[in-house]
Design a protein around this motif. Structure first.
Motif, PDB file in Angstrom:
ATOM      1  N   ASN A 123       0.821  -1.211   0.000  1.00  0.00           N
ATOM      2  CA  ASN A 123       0.000   0.000   0.000  1.00  0.00           C
ATOM      3  C   ASN A 123       0.854   1.260   0.000  1.00  0.00           C
ATOM      4  O   ASN A 123       0.512   2.266  -0.642  1.00  0.00           O
ATOM      5  CB  ASN A 123      -0.930  -0.002   1.214  1.00  0.00           C
ATOM      6  CG  ASN A 123      -2.010  -1.059   1.117  1.00  0.00           C
ATOM      7  OD1 ASN A 123      -2.288  -1.566   0.032  1.00  0.00           O
ATOM      8  ND2 ASN A 123      -2.605  -1.416   2.228  1.00  0.00           N
ATOM      9  N   TYR A 124       1.965   1.218   0.728  1.00  0.00           N
ATOM     10  CA  TYR A 124       2.869   2.370   0.764  1.00  0.00           C
ATOM     11  C   TYR A 124       3.428   2.638  -0.633  1.00  0.00           C
ATOM     12  O   TYR A 124       3.560   3.794  -1.055  1.00  0.00           O
ATOM     13  CB  TYR A 124       3.989   2.099   1.759  1.00  0.00           C
ATOM     14  CG  TYR A 124       4.873   3.297   2.052  1.00  0.00           C
ATOM     15  CD1 TYR A 124       4.409   4.598   1.893  1.00  0.00           C
ATOM     16  CD2 TYR A 124       6.179   3.117   2.508  1.00  0.00           C
ATOM     17  CE1 TYR A 124       5.227   5.685   2.176  1.00  0.00           C
ATOM     18  CE2 TYR A 124       6.996   4.196   2.778  1.00  0.00           C
ATOM     19  CZ  TYR A 124       6.512   5.475   2.615  1.00  0.00           C
ATOM     20  OH  TYR A 124       7.334   6.549   2.881  1.00  0.00           O
ATOM     21  N   GLY A 125       3.734   1.576  -1.369  1.00  0.00           N
ATOM     22  CA  GLY A 125       4.220   1.734  -2.735  1.00  0.00           C
ATOM     23  C   GLY A 125       3.192   2.401  -3.628  1.00  0.00           C
ATOM     24  O   GLY A 125       3.518   3.285  -4.434  1.00  0.00           O
ATOM     25  N   LEU A 126       1.917   2.004  -3.494  1.00  0.00           N
ATOM     26  CA  LEU A 126       0.857   2.639  -4.287  1.00  0.00           C
ATOM     27  C   LEU A 126       0.733   4.125  -3.961  1.00  0.00           C
ATOM     28  O   LEU A 126       0.578   4.964  -4.855  1.00  0.00           O
ATOM     29  CB  LEU A 126      -0.482   1.948  -4.018  1.00  0.00           C
ATOM     30  CG  LEU A 126      -0.640   0.500  -4.494  1.00  0.00           C
ATOM     31  CD1 LEU A 126      -2.020  -0.030  -4.100  1.00  0.00           C
ATOM     32  CD2 LEU A 126      -0.449   0.381  -5.992  1.00  0.00           C
ATOM     33  N   LEU A 127       0.799   4.435  -2.673  1.00  0.00           N
ATOM     34  CA  LEU A 127       0.684   5.836  -2.258  1.00  0.00           C
ATOM     35  C   LEU A 127       1.835   6.669  -2.817  1.00  0.00           C
ATOM     36  O   LEU A 127       1.629   7.778  -3.335  1.00  0.00           O
ATOM     37  CB  LEU A 127       0.662   5.905  -0.728  1.00  0.00           C
ATOM     38  CG  LEU A 127       0.629   7.306  -0.112  1.00  0.00           C
ATOM     39  CD1 LEU A 127      -0.679   8.010  -0.478  1.00  0.00           C
ATOM     40  CD2 LEU A 127       0.788   7.231   1.401  1.00  0.00           C
ATOM     41  N   LEU A 128       3.043   6.139  -2.725  1.00  0.00           N
ATOM     42  CA  LEU A 128       4.214   6.874  -3.215  1.00  0.00           C
ATOM     43  C   LEU A 128       4.145   7.088  -4.722  1.00  0.00           C
ATOM     44  O   LEU A 128       4.471   8.168  -5.223  1.00  0.00           O
ATOM     45  CB  LEU A 128       5.492   6.101  -2.852  1.00  0.00           C
ATOM     46  CG  LEU A 128       5.874   6.083  -1.375  1.00  0.00           C
ATOM     47  CD1 LEU A 128       6.963   5.057  -1.132  1.00  0.00           C
ATOM     48  CD2 LEU A 128       6.342   7.463  -0.915  1.00  0.00           C
ATOM     49  N   ARG A 129       3.718   6.085  -5.452  1.00  0.00           N
ATOM     50  CA  ARG A 129       3.710   6.185  -6.905  1.00  0.00           C
ATOM     51  C   ARG A 129       2.561   7.036  -7.435  1.00  0.00           C
ATOM     52  O   ARG A 129       2.768   7.923  -8.271  1.00  0.00           O
ATOM     53  CB  ARG A 129       3.610   4.779  -7.509  1.00  0.00           C
ATOM     54  CG  ARG A 129       3.712   4.753  -9.036  1.00  0.00           C
ATOM     55  CD  ARG A 129       3.303   3.409  -9.581  1.00  0.00           C
ATOM     56  NE  ARG A 129       1.879   3.166  -9.399  1.00  0.00           N
ATOM     57  CZ  ARG A 129       1.307   1.962  -9.458  1.00  0.00           C
ATOM     58  NH1 ARG A 129       2.047   0.889  -9.670  1.00  0.00           N
ATOM     59  NH2 ARG A 129       0.001   1.824  -9.275  1.00  0.00           N
ATOM     60  N   ASP A 130       1.359   6.802  -6.948  1.00  0.00           N
ATOM     61  CA  ASP A 130       0.174   7.393  -7.559  1.00  0.00           C
ATOM     62  C   ASP A 130      -0.167   8.775  -7.022  1.00  0.00           C
ATOM     63  O   ASP A 130      -0.877   9.534  -7.697  1.00  0.00           O
ATOM     64  CB  ASP A 130      -1.037   6.472  -7.367  1.00  0.00           C
ATOM     65  CG  ASP A 130      -0.847   5.126  -8.053  1.00  0.00           C
ATOM     66  OD1 ASP A 130      -0.018   5.059  -8.981  1.00  0.00           O
ATOM     67  OD2 ASP A 130      -1.509   4.150  -7.651  1.00  0.00           O
ATOM     68  N   HIS A 131       0.291   9.108  -5.811  1.00  0.00           N
ATOM     69  CA  HIS A 131      -0.085  10.387  -5.221  1.00  0.00           C
ATOM     70  C   HIS A 131       1.102  11.288  -4.902  1.00  0.00           C
ATOM     71  O   HIS A 131       0.985  12.508  -4.988  1.00  0.00           O
ATOM     72  CB  HIS A 131      -0.917  10.160  -3.947  1.00  0.00           C
ATOM     73  CG  HIS A 131      -2.218   9.463  -4.204  1.00  0.00           C
ATOM     74  ND1 HIS A 131      -3.319  10.109  -4.715  1.00  0.00           N
ATOM     75  CD2 HIS A 131      -2.585   8.163  -4.051  1.00  0.00           C
ATOM     76  CE1 HIS A 131      -4.324   9.258  -4.848  1.00  0.00           C
ATOM     77  NE2 HIS A 131      -3.896   8.059  -4.453  1.00  0.00           N
ATOM     78  N   LEU A 132       2.213  10.712  -4.510  1.00  0.00           N
ATOM     79  CA  LEU A 132       3.388  11.514  -4.179  1.00  0.00           C
ATOM     80  C   LEU A 132       4.409  11.516  -5.311  1.00  0.00           C
ATOM     81  O   LEU A 132       5.402  12.234  -5.243  1.00  0.00           O
ATOM     82  CB  LEU A 132       4.026  11.004  -2.884  1.00  0.00           C
ATOM     83  CG  LEU A 132       3.095  11.025  -1.666  1.00  0.00           C
ATOM     84  CD1 LEU A 132       3.804  10.493  -0.433  1.00  0.00           C
ATOM     85  CD2 LEU A 132       2.592  12.442  -1.397  1.00  0.00           C
ATOM     86  N   HIS A 133       4.195  10.659  -6.324  1.00  0.00           N
ATOM     87  CA  HIS A 133       5.037  10.606  -7.529  1.00  0.00           C
ATOM     88  C   HIS A 133       6.507  10.367  -7.194  1.00  0.00           C
ATOM     89  O   HIS A 133       7.397  10.896  -7.851  1.00  0.00           O
ATOM     90  CB  HIS A 133       4.854  11.894  -8.341  1.00  0.00           C
ATOM     91  CG  HIS A 133       3.426  12.257  -8.567  1.00  0.00           C
ATOM     92  ND1 HIS A 133       2.586  11.482  -9.347  1.00  0.00           N
ATOM     93  CD2 HIS A 133       2.673  13.277  -8.080  1.00  0.00           C
ATOM     94  CE1 HIS A 133       1.377  12.030  -9.339  1.00  0.00           C
ATOM     95  NE2 HIS A 133       1.404  13.109  -8.588  1.00  0.00           N
ATOM     96  N   ASP A 134       6.725   9.566  -6.173  1.00  0.00           N
ATOM     97  CA  ASP A 134       8.083   9.170  -5.779  1.00  0.00           C
ATOM     98  C   ASP A 134       8.312   7.747  -6.284  1.00  0.00           C
ATOM     99  O   ASP A 134       8.200   6.768  -5.538  1.00  0.00           O
ATOM    100  CB  ASP A 134       8.228   9.253  -4.260  1.00  0.00           C
ATOM    101  CG  ASP A 134       9.661   9.005  -3.794  1.00  0.00           C
ATOM    102  OD1 ASP A 134      10.508   8.644  -4.645  1.00  0.00           O
ATOM    103  OD2 ASP A 134       9.921   9.171  -2.586  1.00  0.00           O
ATOM    104  N   ILE A 135       8.629   7.620  -7.557  1.00  0.00           N
ATOM    105  CA  ILE A 135       8.725   6.301  -8.179  1.00  0.00           C
ATOM    106  C   ILE A 135       9.886   5.478  -7.631  1.00  0.00           C
ATOM    107  O   ILE A 135       9.715   4.278  -7.361  1.00  0.00           O
ATOM    108  CB  ILE A 135       8.808   6.449  -9.705  1.00  0.00           C
ATOM    109  CG1 ILE A 135       7.444   6.894 -10.244  1.00  0.00           C
ATOM    110  CG2 ILE A 135       9.229   5.152 -10.373  1.00  0.00           C
ATOM    111  CD1 ILE A 135       7.353   6.998 -11.738  1.00  0.00           C
ATOM    112  N   PRO A 136      11.084   6.029  -7.446  1.00  0.00           N
ATOM    113  CA  PRO A 136      12.192   5.203  -6.901  1.00  0.00           C
ATOM    114  C   PRO A 136      11.842   4.573  -5.560  1.00  0.00           C
ATOM    115  O   PRO A 136      12.103   3.386  -5.337  1.00  0.00           O
ATOM    116  CB  PRO A 136      13.345   6.196  -6.798  1.00  0.00           C
ATOM    117  CG  PRO A 136      13.051   7.229  -7.837  1.00  0.00           C
ATOM    118  CD  PRO A 136      11.569   7.383  -7.837  1.00  0.00           C
ATOM    119  N   ASN A 137      11.258   5.363  -4.653  1.00  0.00           N
ATOM    120  CA  ASN A 137      10.892   4.819  -3.346  1.00  0.00           C
ATOM    121  C   ASN A 137       9.756   3.813  -3.473  1.00  0.00           C
ATOM    122  O   ASN A 137       9.713   2.799  -2.755  1.00  0.00           O
ATOM    123  CB  ASN A 137      10.486   5.952  -2.407  1.00  0.00           C
ATOM    124  CG  ASN A 137      10.501   5.534  -0.951  1.00  0.00           C
ATOM    125  OD1 ASN A 137      10.909   4.419  -0.604  1.00  0.00           O
ATOM    126  ND2 ASN A 137      10.064   6.415  -0.084  1.00  0.00           N
TER     127      ASN A 137
END
Length: 485
Positions: free
Chosen positions: A249-263
């Motif tokens: 879930n943390y990965g989805l949040l980082l990618r889709d909303h915070l746009h932090d793809i590496p993390n």
């Protein structure tokens, strides 16, 4: 966004299982032993209250209460279970009242002042808090009497303010039923404060901040604390096991909303390290890699554009968002955490839609397949189609209005010129008298043809440009100032 429950995955913090304790003085008023024992009995199930061997105190066996509650739920005896809970609460209230009176009497006789009540009374309060808790769950889950359930959760907290499960369940109900996010957040924070090592509370709080409050940065901070907790204790504490759903879930949040793809990639990698056969994580990891490649491509193009231009019309972040919308749509299968605790400090769950989690009695409210997201998607598609149709209708109306304006102006022009130059009369004479008349009046015929040619040209412009003209006729080239004599 499709949600699903993953059961039996959260680490369980060590929870003390209550033992039977006794209040050290007789707390039921009947004078003889038989009357005292009768006062402890319940009519709707096995009584968890009994007199001590010396008949100077009472025992409360929490395990007896839980087993009775469990059996009645299994047999779907919900009304009987409600009466049983209320009866036990009433017995405990009587015991608390009489024990407090005895304590005050003793203190008065000794002329001694104490700030807090006797430890025995405090123990009775803790047990009553758990019974209120169980009654609240029954009212909410099986009767859907939400106001009463809320009152029971609040009574449980009032009786034992350090009951984290009551804060947690009340917070969930405030979100799901009453939409009272402010009060819910207070109880989420209170549950975490009372039991900070219990991942369920913080994970659910992170989901609340994400999906209900849309505070993505605050949600990410909670997930980060969970990740740090696992990094710190998963190797040294055998009771702490990393939860793959948190990383997912943390990965989805980082990618889709915070746009932090590496993390985000790092979080999906950790899921696959824990479970290499996780198909959802594999798909999301591949999709995130695709997004990373696309982002690098955009960055390269942006760099080349910056070298050619001093300013750019669209920032890199805006381009990235636009490409996300236009590119392949990810499944984005958010994994919902466990939602509610049934019985505190009990290791067996009750209904068919619950499951065991180690030594803690945690239950997940089973949720049906999340059809809400599907219908929301269909609704949005319908809205898009309606907007497209509205745009087409407005465009068509605009076209018709422009054409009508052009025709009206041409008609006015024709009428004005015919009144002034007798254009219609000359045209009728040419048609009536034939070629010989036209041959004798070639100059007039030529001027009439020039006006007609200009009118036809304007009509061609109207239809060729789909009604996008500004509605003004340009008749300057018609030489209409030359009168037809």
């Amino acid at each position: 966004m499709a949600q699903r429950n993953r059961q039996n995955t959260l680490p369980v913090a060590p929870i003390h299982t209550p033992t039977t304790r006794s209040a050290s003085a007789s707390v039921f008023s009947p004078s003889n032993s038989l009357q005292q024992r009768r006062a402890t009995q319940t009519n709707f199930g096995k009584s968890p209250i009994s007199l001590s061997d010396d008949e100077k105190g009472i025992h409360f066996d929490y395990n007896v209460f839980v087993m009775t509650w469990q059996d009645q739920i299994k047999m779907r005896q919900f009304n009987k279970c409600e009466k049983y809970c209320r009866e036990v609460i009433e017995k405990l209230l009587v015991a608390e009242t009489q024990r407090t009176q005895q304590t005050q009497s003793t203190l008065s006789a000794r002329a001694t002042a104490y700030q807090f009540p006797d430890d025995d009374v405090h123990t009775l309060l803790e047990y009553r808090s758990k019974v209120h808790f169980s009654l609240a769950y029954l009212l909410k889950k099986y009767f859907k009497r939400f106001d009463e359930a809320r009152n029971q959760y609040e009574e449980s907290i009032k009786t034992d303010k350090e009951n984290p499960g009551a804060h947690f369940n009340l917070a969930n109900m405030l979100v799901d039923v009453f939409k009272d996010f402010t009060t819910a957040e207070y109880h989420f924070k209170r549950a975490i404060e009372l039991e900070p090592s219990y991942a369920l509370y913080r994970m659910t709080y992170a989901e609340f901040l994400w999906h209900d409050c849309h505070r993505h940065d605050d949600s990410a901070a909670q997930y980060e604390q969970l990740v740090q907790y696992y990094d710190t204790y998963s190797g040294s504490d055998e009771h702490v096991h990393p939860n793959e759903d948190i990383y997912f879930n943390y990965g989805l949040l980082l990618r889709d909303h915070l746009h932090d793809i590496p993390n985000a990639l790092r979080q999906f990698e950790r899921v696959l390290q824990l479970n290499a056969d996780d198909k959802e994580a594999t798909e999301e990891y591949a999709y995130t890699l695709q997004q990373q490649q696309q982002q690098k491509k955009i960055q390269k193009e942006q760099k080349e554009q910056d070298e050619l231009e001093d300013t750019v019309s669209i920032s890199l972040k805006q381009q990235y968002k636009q490409n996300l919308k236009s590119s392949k749509n990810s499944k984005n299968s958010f994994r919902r955490s466990q939602h509610e605790i049934v019985l505190p400090n009990f290791d067996r769950l009750v209904s068919n839609d619950t499951s065991d989690v180690g030594m803690a009695a945690i239950v997940v409210e089973t949720t049906e397949v999340d059809t809400e997201a599907m219908w929301r998607k269909k609704y949005n598609l319908l809205l898009d189609e309606r907007n497209k149709l509205n745009k087409l209708l407005k465009l068509q109306e605009k076209k018709q209005k422009v054409v009508q304006t052009q025709l009206t102006k041409m008609k006015q022009f024709m009428e004005e010129k015919s009144n002034k130059t007798l254009l219609r009369r000359e045209m009728n004479l040419m048609v009536k008298n034939g070629p010989s008349y036209v041959a004798r009046n070639t100059k007039k015929a030529h001027k009439i043809m020039r006006v007609c040619k200009n009118i036809l040209g304007q009509l061609d412009v109207v239809y060729k440009n789909d009604g996008q003209q500004n509605g003004n006729l340009n008749l300057a080239n018609s030489n209409v100032d030359d009168e037809v004599d």
